[in-house]
Design a protein around this motif. Structure first.
Motif, short mmCIF file in Angstrom:
data_model
loop_
_atom_site.label_atom_id
_atom_site.label_comp_id
_atom_site.label_asym_id
_atom_site.label_seq_id
_atom_site.Cartn_x
_atom_site.Cartn_y
_atom_site.Cartn_z
N CYS B 39 0.83 -1.19 0.00
CA CYS B 39 0.00 0.00 0.00
C CYS B 39 0.88 1.26 0.00
O CYS B 39 1.78 1.39 0.83
CB CYS B 39 -0.92 -0.01 1.21
N CYS B 42 -0.26 3.17 3.57
CA CYS B 42 0.01 2.65 4.93
C CYS B 42 1.04 1.53 4.95
O CYS B 42 1.34 0.98 6.01
CB CYS B 42 -1.28 2.19 5.59
N CYS B 53 -6.70 -1.47 -0.41
CA CYS B 53 -5.97 -1.89 0.79
C CYS B 53 -6.99 -2.19 1.90
O CYS B 53 -7.78 -1.31 2.25
CB CYS B 53 -5.02 -0.79 1.25
N GLU B 55 -6.52 -2.39 4.98
CA GLU B 55 -6.23 -1.64 6.21
C GLU B 55 -6.79 -0.22 6.11
O GLU B 55 -7.56 0.21 6.95
CB GLU B 55 -4.71 -1.56 6.44
N CYS B 56 -6.36 0.54 5.06
CA CYS B 56 -6.70 1.97 5.01
C CYS B 56 -7.63 2.32 3.85
O CYS B 56 -8.02 3.47 3.70
CB CYS B 56 -5.42 2.80 4.92
ZN LIG Z 1 -3.22 0.88 3.21
#
Ligand SMILES: [Zn+2]
Lengths: 384, 152
Positions: B39, B42, B53, B55-56
């Protein structure tokens, strides 16, 4: 009381199962999946005396081949309910919880949950990789038993569990199935028989993996008021809990399914009971490994202690806590967990025939949707 | 039959067809490199390949080559062929490797010692033909690199 009625998932009898029914299991050629589901509904209505016109909710569960959609089942069964929905993965608890939520919201008051499959006749060989079709297809990582086998192989290493320990699960369930005319496997199975079976996906054997079946099942769930009108023996839903692990392999130890523990933490406060109050236990079992994991996460056996839990008589056939008294999916039939609930309701009501346990009042059902979700429900003959 | 079911069936009966997201992974592997999306926002390293992504939720990523080293989470051996295309491959070992970069990757295990694979063993990537899928990443016991001994 272990908790206040305001605990999350504290249904406390505001919904109840009022009727259950099932078709034969095995091979049902000549019937479509949806026709099998409707046949389960017909049998359930006939046996319970509930009228089709009293049904104001329909929840169906998608079956192999894309069948089992509410709009199709509703047309076939001649229903115009106030509320209907389909879950891709009923696995029973999830369908039941949706019904409870719809009742709590006032969308419906008498809901039929209908499941039917012709997956055996239609040739489902259970060969699909679960979840995404990516590296699993490339490396030949097919069948849920691949995932379960890896979980068990790691469990052996971490806790010293043996294959003879795991075998206790299939052996116990087979003992119940011998008295179950519906069951596909009724031949006695000893631990020696189990260990003599060849591996299918090492370290798992035939008896660790459920049997694909055609068949149907139906449950009718009602609000407390309607339940009292429809039957003299409602089985009250006392508490429900769920947790997902949807991030799949992004999660560490995903196939040990550690998120089941969060359901275990919530379900007893939800129902207002302690784990020790559970008098009969039902655990959905596409593989024996899932039973092992749930016995441990819910605290019915210590990690690595499942074999001893059976051998000491703490759980299983003839033991203190009966488990999967229909033989489960390992011996009876693979019905996405619906037949566990059918059996449990019959046992609570004293209608289980040759398999009838001593009278009891509280039971728990634990299930999962593969490697992604867990759910549990606690039932009681008493509302408080 | 739903589109999802249809796709699942095809995937077990013919070679797996890479998606728009993971084509780069399989093509790089065929050339002996292990690449994943990292990513841009992040730094999370993503698998399975995806357009976002997890996560983010950023869509910006860069394919990055990682060290093909990790440990064996667990393993099984298929003794039954669950698809026609696997009949000539049984018995075969499948493992889940936890790469040092954080990705968990399914794989075939190769060059195992006589006593077989062991949970927690160190693994190193190699690239071999598997079935109809051409050259793909596989993992075997970590290669011990001996320190260079100066010549006297
Ligand atoms: Zn990310």
């Amino acid at each position: 009381m272990a908790a206040f009625a305001s605990a999350p998932g504290a249904v406390r009898g505001r919904a109840a199962v009022v009727a259950v029914g099932n078709t034969l299991q095995g091979e049902l050629p000549g019937m479509s999946a949806d026709e099998i589901g409707v046949e389960a509904l017909r049998v359930t209505l006939q046996q319970s005396g509930i009228q089709k016109s009293q049904i104001d909710g329909l929840i169906t569960c998608k079956s192999y081949g894309g069948f089992g959609i509410d709009t199709e089942i509703g047309r076939l069964a001649g229903l115009n309910p106030a509320y209907s929905a389909t879950l891709d993965y009923g696995t029973c608890n999830f369908s039941l919880h949706l019904a409870v939520a719809a009742i709590e919201a006032g969308l419906a008051s008498v809901i039929a949950i209908v499941y039917g499959t012709n997956q055996r006749s239609a040739g489902n060989r259970f060969t699909l990789p679960l979840g995404r079709q990516d590296d699993a297809s490339v490396y030949g990582f097919l069948n849920v038993a691949g995932v379960a086998g890896m979980a068990f192989q790691r469990h052996k290493k971490l806790y010293g569990t043996t294959e003879a320990d795991l075998g206790e699960i299939a052996v116990s369930q087979r003992k119940y199935a011998i008295d179950n005319e519906l069951a596909i496997f009724r031949k006695p199975l000893s631990i020696d028989d189990y260990l003599a079976e060849p591996y299918l996906i090492e370290p798992l054997r035939r008896a660790d993996i459920c049997m694909i079946s055609d068949g149907g099942a139906c449950l009718i769930v009602a609000s407390a008021d309607k339940a009292a009108e429809l039957t003299g023996t409602p089985v009250h839903v006392m508490g429900i809990a769920q947790q997902t692990g949807l991030r799949d392999r992004q999660n560490a130890d995903q196939w040990m399914r550690p998120w089941i523990e969060q359901v275990a933490e919530r379900i007893y406060p939800a129902a207002g009971i302690d784990r020790a109050d559970v008098q009969a236990l039902y655990i959905q079992d596409p593989t024996s490994v899932w039973v092992m994991q749930m016995l441990e996460w819910y605290g019915f056996a210590p990690f690595g202690g499942v074999g001893d839990a059976f051998r000491s008589g703490a759980v299983g056939f003839g033991g203190k806590l009966p488990l999967n008294t229909n033989g489960g999916q390992l011996s009876e039939a693979y019905m996405w967990g619906f037949l566990h609930l059918v059996e449990m309701i019959r046992q609570l009501r004293g209608e289980a025939g040759a398999r009838q346990l001593e009278p009891f009042r509280v039971a728990q059902y634990c299930s999962t949707y593969g490697m992604l979700k867990a759910a549990s429900t606690i039932f009681s003959l008493d509302r408080s | 039959m739903s589109a999802e079911t249809a796709r699942a069936e095809v995937s077990t009966q013919t070679p797996y067809l890479p998606t728009e997201d993971d084509t780069r992974f399989w093509q790089s592997a065929a050339e002996g490199h292990l690449l994943f999306q990292k990513c841009d926002q992040c730094s999370y390293i993503r698998w399975p390949a995806a357009g976002v992504c997890p996560e983010c939720l950023s869509r910006a990523s860069t394919w990055l080559e990682v060290d093909g080293v990790g440990t064996l989470w667990s393993n099984v051996t298929y003794r039954r062929a669950y698809a026609a295309s696997l009949k000539e491959q049984v018995p075969y070992p499948v493992g889940l490797v936890e790469l040092d970069c954080g990705v968990r990757l399914l794989t075939r295990l190769v060059d195992l010692p006589h006593e077989g694979a062991e949970v927690g063993m160190a693994l190193t990537v190699d690239y071999r033909e598997v079935g109809d899928h051409g050259v793909v990443p596989v993992f075997g016991p970590a290669k011990t690199v001996l320190p260079a001994v100066p010549l006297v």
